[in-house]
Design a protein around this motif. Structure first.
Motif: not given
Length: 223
Positions: A16, A40-41, A44, A51-52, A54-55, A58
């Protein structure tokens, strides 16, 4: 969105953090432009992760002021405006001035030695044109002054502003025309603290942040 994404691989950092640094650097460098939507997609896929992380990145970028989460649109790159800069740096200037004055009263010899060493490290980073190290040493120099105040509440308040000013700090350290001025201002502030001249240290510190404000506002008007 630019296709030229540099992923900062570091085996010692959690995924992360790698994703966070990669997106933040893309924003700072202009590969991700102010107002640009961050999917997100898409991110990623570009970075090569799920995507996790990335989320999670963010969310952290939103805290640090790089990203704004909006209803229905999701995440977009924050647009720095003149009022935001003034609002944050006006507060920062007052706190910096107070911290410098208190440092004159409370800074110990060992702390002064460390302050002088860090000031030199910043100058070396400028000479090497190493932006990451410049940012690190600029933060360290100011943090040494804050810590020497021995005022924990003041340090807490200043730390609460840290994320909000991080992007501003990078914006003005990227300006090569301003780096010589920063070195001179650091030198004068440190010397005033060494001389225990509270009034001069406070005035210089306030003006240092005011000059930062002018430089950042100038940078957003020319980009």
């Amino acid at each position: 969105m630019s296709d030229d994404f540099k992923v900062n691989i570091n085996e010692y950092l959690p995924l992360r953090e790698i994703v966070f640094t990669t997106i933040r650097d893309a924003i700072i460098s202009g590969k991700l432009m102010p107002g640009e939507r961050l999917m997100e997609k898409h991110l990623a896929e570009k970075i090569g992760v799920s995507r996790t992380p990335v989320r999670e990145a963010l969310r952290k970028l939103e805290i640090e002021g790089f990203v704004l989460m909006t209803p229905r649109k999701g995440a977009i790159v924050t647009v720095i405006n003149e009022k935001d800069i003034k609002d944050v740096l006006e507060i920062r200037a007052v706190l910096e001035g107070l911290a410098a004055a208190l440092a004159c009263e409370n800074m110990m010899d060992a702390e002064i030695d460390k302050l002088m060493s860090t000031k030199k490290d910043f100058e070396n980073a400028v000479e090497a044109k190493n932006l990451d190290l410049m940012v690190e040493k600029d933060i360290e120099l100011h943090d040494l002054i804050f810590a020497s105040t021995k005022n924990n509440r003041l340090v807490t308040i200043i730390n609460n502003l840290r994320e909000q000013i991080h992007r501003f700090r990078i914006a003005y350290l990227k300006d090569a025309n301003y780096l010589k001025t920063i070195i001179i201002e650091h030198d004068k502030i440190v010397q005033a603290i060494v001389n225990k001249d509270k009034d001069v240290a406070q005035e210089l510190s306030v003006n240092h942040i005011k000059n930062q404000e002018k430089a950042v506002i100038k940078s957003i008007k020319t980009t």
